[in-house]
Design a protein around this motif. Structure first.
Motif, PDB file in Angstrom:
ATOM      1  N   THR A 138       0.817  -1.213   0.000  1.00  0.00           N
ATOM      2  CA  THR A 138       0.000   0.000   0.000  1.00  0.00           C
ATOM      3  C   THR A 138       0.853   1.266   0.000  1.00  0.00           C
ATOM      4  O   THR A 138       0.324   2.368   0.154  1.00  0.00           O
ATOM      5  CB  THR A 138      -0.937   0.019   1.227  1.00  0.00           C
ATOM      6  OG1 THR A 138      -0.144   0.038   2.423  1.00  0.00           O
ATOM      7  CG2 THR A 138      -1.839  -1.203   1.233  1.00  0.00           C
ATOM      8  N   GLY A 139       2.176   1.093  -0.159  1.00  0.00           N
ATOM      9  CA  GLY A 139       3.068   2.250  -0.222  1.00  0.00           C
ATOM     10  C   GLY A 139       3.513   2.784   1.122  1.00  0.00           C
ATOM     11  O   GLY A 139       4.103   3.863   1.198  1.00  0.00           O
ATOM     12  N   LYS A 140       3.244   2.049   2.202  1.00  0.00           N
ATOM     13  CA  LYS A 140       3.628   2.501   3.535  1.00  0.00           C
ATOM     14  C   LYS A 140       4.963   1.876   3.945  1.00  0.00           C
ATOM     15  O   LYS A 140       5.190   0.696   3.692  1.00  0.00           O
ATOM     16  CB  LYS A 140       2.542   2.168   4.550  1.00  0.00           C
ATOM     17  CG  LYS A 140       1.236   2.916   4.282  1.00  0.00           C
ATOM     18  CD  LYS A 140       0.171   2.601   5.316  1.00  0.00           C
ATOM     19  CE  LYS A 140      -1.109   3.380   5.047  1.00  0.00           C
ATOM     20  NZ  LYS A 140      -2.179   3.075   6.026  1.00  0.00           N
ATOM     21  N   ALA A 141       5.793   2.673   4.593  1.00  0.00           N
ATOM     22  CA  ALA A 141       7.169   2.256   4.860  1.00  0.00           C
ATOM     23  C   ALA A 141       7.370   1.776   6.289  1.00  0.00           C
ATOM     24  O   ALA A 141       6.640   2.142   7.208  1.00  0.00           O
ATOM     25  CB  ALA A 141       8.124   3.416   4.580  1.00  0.00           C
ATOM     26  N   TYR A 142       8.380   0.929   6.449  1.00  0.00           N
ATOM     27  CA  TYR A 142       8.898   0.527   7.752  1.00  0.00           C
ATOM     28  C   TYR A 142      10.103   1.433   8.044  1.00  0.00           C
ATOM     29  O   TYR A 142      10.983   1.594   7.191  1.00  0.00           O
ATOM     30  CB  TYR A 142       9.337  -0.927   7.745  1.00  0.00           C
ATOM     31  CG  TYR A 142       8.213  -1.928   7.595  1.00  0.00           C
ATOM     32  CD1 TYR A 142       7.815  -2.713   8.665  1.00  0.00           C
ATOM     33  CD2 TYR A 142       7.551  -2.089   6.384  1.00  0.00           C
ATOM     34  CE1 TYR A 142       6.779  -3.643   8.540  1.00  0.00           C
ATOM     35  CE2 TYR A 142       6.513  -3.013   6.242  1.00  0.00           C
ATOM     36  CZ  TYR A 142       6.139  -3.779   7.325  1.00  0.00           C
ATOM     37  OH  TYR A 142       5.120  -4.694   7.194  1.00  0.00           O
ATOM     38  N   GLN A 143      10.153   2.023   9.244  1.00  0.00           N
ATOM     39  CA  GLN A 143      11.239   2.945   9.580  1.00  0.00           C
ATOM     40  C   GLN A 143      11.714   2.693  11.008  1.00  0.00           C
ATOM     41  O   GLN A 143      10.902   2.393  11.893  1.00  0.00           O
ATOM     42  CB  GLN A 143      10.777   4.404   9.478  1.00  0.00           C
ATOM     43  CG  GLN A 143      10.398   4.846   8.077  1.00  0.00           C
ATOM     44  CD  GLN A 143       9.950   6.297   8.043  1.00  0.00           C
ATOM     45  OE1 GLN A 143       9.321   6.778   8.978  1.00  0.00           O
ATOM     46  NE2 GLN A 143      10.274   6.994   6.983  1.00  0.00           N
ATOM     47  N   TRP A 144      13.015   2.836  11.205  1.00  0.00           N
ATOM     48  CA  TRP A 144      13.551   2.750  12.568  1.00  0.00           C
ATOM     49  C   TRP A 144      13.178   4.000  13.323  1.00  0.00           C
ATOM     50  O   TRP A 144      13.185   5.100  12.765  1.00  0.00           O
ATOM     51  CB  TRP A 144      15.072   2.599  12.544  1.00  0.00           C
ATOM     52  CG  TRP A 144      15.551   1.302  11.973  1.00  0.00           C
ATOM     53  CD1 TRP A 144      16.198   1.114  10.796  1.00  0.00           C
ATOM     54  CD2 TRP A 144      15.399   0.012  12.570  1.00  0.00           C
ATOM     55  NE1 TRP A 144      16.465  -0.213  10.615  1.00  0.00           N
ATOM     56  CE2 TRP A 144      15.989  -0.921  11.686  1.00  0.00           C
ATOM     57  CE3 TRP A 144      14.819  -0.453  13.752  1.00  0.00           C
ATOM     58  CZ2 TRP A 144      16.013  -2.278  11.948  1.00  0.00           C
ATOM     59  CZ3 TRP A 144      14.848  -1.807  14.019  1.00  0.00           C
ATOM     60  CH2 TRP A 144      15.443  -2.705  13.125  1.00  0.00           C
ATOM     61  N   LEU A 145      12.839   3.865  14.598  1.00  0.00           N
ATOM     62  CA  LEU A 145      12.647   5.039  15.426  1.00  0.00           C
ATOM     63  C   LEU A 145      13.976   5.767  15.568  1.00  0.00           C
ATOM     64  O   LEU A 145      15.052   5.150  15.559  1.00  0.00           O
ATOM     65  CB  LEU A 145      12.120   4.647  16.812  1.00  0.00           C
ATOM     66  CG  LEU A 145      10.715   4.036  16.886  1.00  0.00           C
ATOM     67  CD1 LEU A 145      10.281   3.909  18.348  1.00  0.00           C
ATOM     68  CD2 LEU A 145       9.692   4.848  16.109  1.00  0.00           C
ATOM     69  N   GLU A 146      13.892   7.070  15.683  1.00  0.00           N
ATOM     70  CA  GLU A 146      15.104   7.887  15.730  1.00  0.00           C
ATOM     71  C   GLU A 146      16.024   7.446  16.870  1.00  0.00           C
ATOM     72  O   GLU A 146      15.605   7.334  18.015  1.00  0.00           O
ATOM     73  CB  GLU A 146      14.727   9.356  15.916  1.00  0.00           C
ATOM     74  CG  GLU A 146      15.935  10.285  15.899  1.00  0.00           C
ATOM     75  CD  GLU A 146      15.540  11.726  16.118  1.00  0.00           C
ATOM     76  OE1 GLU A 146      16.441  12.566  16.205  1.00  0.00           O
ATOM     77  OE2 GLU A 146      14.323  12.000  16.226  1.00  0.00           O
ATOM     78  N   GLY A 147      17.285   7.146  16.491  1.00  0.00           N
ATOM     79  CA  GLY A 147      18.286   6.739  17.471  1.00  0.00           C
ATOM     80  C   GLY A 147      18.155   5.302  17.939  1.00  0.00           C
ATOM     81  O   GLY A 147      18.951   4.851  18.755  1.00  0.00           O
ATOM     82  N   LEU A 148      17.152   4.563  17.413  1.00  0.00           N
ATOM     83  CA  LEU A 148      16.928   3.189  17.871  1.00  0.00           C
ATOM     84  C   LEU A 148      16.996   2.198  16.721  1.00  0.00           C
ATOM     85  O   LEU A 148      16.364   1.144  16.770  1.00  0.00           O
ATOM     86  CB  LEU A 148      15.566   3.085  18.581  1.00  0.00           C
ATOM     87  CG  LEU A 148      15.400   3.916  19.854  1.00  0.00           C
ATOM     88  CD1 LEU A 148      14.006   3.734  20.439  1.00  0.00           C
ATOM     89  CD2 LEU A 148      16.445   3.546  20.903  1.00  0.00           C
ATOM     90  N   SER A 149      17.718   2.540  15.652  1.00  0.00           N
ATOM     91  CA  SER A 149      17.890   1.572  14.579  1.00  0.00           C
ATOM     92  C   SER A 149      18.805   0.449  15.051  1.00  0.00           C
ATOM     93  O   SER A 149      19.617   0.629  15.966  1.00  0.00           O
ATOM     94  CB  SER A 149      18.488   2.245  13.336  1.00  0.00           C
ATOM     95  OG  SER A 149      19.891   2.336  13.448  1.00  0.00           O
ATOM     96  N   ILE A 150      18.677  -0.694  14.428  1.00  0.00           N
ATOM     97  CA  ILE A 150      19.467  -1.857  14.828  1.00  0.00           C
ATOM     98  C   ILE A 150      20.944  -1.651  14.508  1.00  0.00           C
ATOM     99  O   ILE A 150      21.805  -2.368  15.002  1.00  0.00           O
ATOM    100  CB  ILE A 150      18.920  -3.126  14.140  1.00  0.00           C
ATOM    101  CG1 ILE A 150      19.182  -4.345  15.036  1.00  0.00           C
ATOM    102  CG2 ILE A 150      19.474  -3.293  12.741  1.00  0.00           C
ATOM    103  CD1 ILE A 150      18.324  -5.534  14.713  1.00  0.00           C
TER     104      ILE A 150
END
Length: 535
Positions: A138-150
């Motif tokens: 549907t065009g919606k993205a997965y994003q890391w929360l700021e400062g909490l990427s793996i």
């Protein structure tokens, strides 16, 4: 970073990666990747065949992680109640909820489970999750929360309260912790959080500082390996400061904190600053932000929830009477100077797709102005050997001449281009502007560069998708640009093409916006125009 680069980065960090369709079903038979990682060649092959495939991270022992999948905000808040104070781990925002990444407990197996509490599932051995920067059907993205990427925050060990929920799995009686489970909390990797949590509980309960210190020192000595006694006081000080913040006037503390912030502010940044962990603490911060918005100290920015900007009324008056009105004397590749004018302090953006010659354009810009202007080249992707080879492709200019007129600096991922700019008369070239996660923040980065420019001018390279007019960050990347161009490779003409997307100061009476021109890229250096500009 595109999908294949992201997939390779996950793979390099030890995660098993598979390609996933927009409907979340794998493109491949993926069972074997529960026990082995795909090779780089396999990843290249998959994303060559399916360039828009989502990235699936296989959970469980193979990747050393399991994921708590919260379907919505309410479920996410329920999980927060099971997490201790100051708990930090990698968290991704999904189109509907959140993925909380946790380390697999040593010597234990966690499988897949649904509905451990309403709206919360678990993916462990035998499962996989979709990872950022994937975009669903549907065009919606997965994003890391700021400062909490793996890539910034390692998955933390699972807190006992949550681990008990996983062990319980709906049975009539819960599985109680064993002595070994408790002991793990005092082992290396968990000692720090455990001791801070105990110190906070003791302080909240009114325990005297002397007794708190004595208890913490005994626990520190019992850790495996022993926790440094010299750091115990730091844990207690942190707990005392946190308790003091809770007891003090939080509104005034947040107000003071905001006065030192620049640019855009996310409520989550304030949560981290004041160590707001529980739902009640976070609600209190949101209420304070709303109150300060009503006072006019801050205002909402954009459509993203929880993003504000501080209202800064310390205006700098413009002295236009003393300005000389002269344009910036600069030579531009492909006859761009025939179409537009640049002035000191201006920003130009060069958005290029792969193989379109973005770096070649920026090197040509430097080459045309060697000896005319001071040139500073901020490089984020080429090594010294590759840069040497690219410069040697300019046959009429020796390396020594390049070195005498252009300074080249490596731009680390942790550095901001604005940190290099000193306001002097120079052509500042950024190749390229990297925004890995929250593309809306590109406006902040470009704004910071603009604020530093005085007598000089900046050209910013930006990656973009084939056929798109603007680069990463979309319209956020156009806000400060006085000149914005797009470079593409056209398979149908077998030539490269430049297009003027924005030009704020025209050379002629006609707005050059939308004009295009073909060019040939020869030897990675020469950019030879083909024909004239056309609509």
């Amino acid at each position: 970073m595109n999908m294949i680069d992201s997939a390779l980065q996950y793979n390099g960090r030890g995660f098993s990666v598979i390609p996933v369709r927009p409907d979340k079903s794998p493109f491949i038979k993926w069972e074997q990747y529960q026990s082995r990682q795909a090779t780089a060649e396999e990843l290249q092959d998959w994303w060559t065949r399916w360039p828009n495939a989502m990235i699936g991270v296989v959970t469980g022992a193979i990747s050393g992680v399991f994921v708590v999948d919260c379907d919505n905000e309410e479920a996410y808040q329920r999980i927060q109640e099971l997490l201790p104070d100051a708990f930090i781990t990698a968290i991704a925002k999904t189109p509907r909820g959140y993925h909380i990444y946790l380390a697999m407990p040593p010597g234990q197996s966690i499988g897949n489970a649904t509905g451990i509490i309403p709206g919360v599932d678990v993916r462990g051995d035998g499962g996989y999750v979709i990872a950022p920067p994937s975009v669903n059907g549907t065009g919606k993205a997965y994003q890391w929360l700021e400062g909490l990427s793996i890539h910034e925050t390692a998955p933390a060990p699972c807190p006992d309260a949550l681990l008990n929920k996983l062990k319980y799995k709906g049975h009539e009686t819960p599985t109680f912790q064993s002595v070994s489970d408790v002991s793990e909390r005092f082992m290396e990797g968990r000692r720090d959080d455990t001791l801070f949590h105990i110190a906070s509980c003791l302080v909240k309960g009114g325990c005297q500082t002397e007794l708190t210190t004595n208890i913490l020192q005994r626990l520190a000595f019992s850790c495996n390996p022993p926790f440094p006694i010299s750091e115990v006081n730091a844990k207690i000080d942190s707990a005392l400061k946190r308790a003091k913040r809770r007891d003090g006037n939080l509104v005034e503390q947040v107000r003071d904190w905001l006065t030192f912030q620049e640019g855009f502010i996310n409520v989550s940044e304030c949560h981290r600053e004041f160590q707001s962990v529980s739902p009640e603490e976070k609600r209190q911060i949101r209420v304070i932000f709303h109150r300060l918005k009503e006072e006019g100290l801050i205002e909402k920015y954009g459509k993203q929830a929880g993003v504000y900007r501080r209202v800064d009324k310390d205006f700098e008056e413009m002295d236009f009477l003393s300005a000389d009105g002269k344009e910036y004397d600069i030579a531009l590749p492909l006859g761009l100077a025939e179409q537009g004018i640049l002035y000191p302090g201006n920003i130009a953006v060069v958005a290029g797709s792969k193989e379109a010659g973005k770096t070649a354009f920026l090197l040509n810009l430097a080459h045309l102005n060697l000896g005319r202007r001071r040139v500073v080249y901020l490089n984020s992707e080429m090594g010294a050997n590759e840069m040497r080879k690219r410069l040697q492709a300019f046959k009429d200019t020796q390396l020594e001449e390049w070195a005498s007129h252009m300074r080249v600096y490596n731009l680390k991922s942790s550095q901001m281009p604005a940190d290099f700019i000193d306001g002097s008369d120079a052509i500042w070239i950024v190749d390229f502007l990297e925004i890995a996660e929250d593309f809306s923040k590109i406006a902040l980065t470009i704004g910071a560069i603009h604020d530093k420019l005085r007598k000089g001018i900046a050209f910013l390279g930006l990656q973009k998708a084939d056929g798109k007019d603007v680069g990463r960050g979309a319209d956020f990347s156009r806000e400060k640009a006085r000149l914005y161009i797009a470079l593409d490779w056209e398979p149908e003409t077998r030539a490269n093409r430049i297009k003027i997307i924005d030009c704020k100061a025209w050379r002629n009476s006609r707005n050059p916006r939308g004009l295009k021109r073909h060019y040939k890229l020869i030897g990675g250096a020469e950019m030879r125009p083909i024909g004239d500009w056309f609509p």
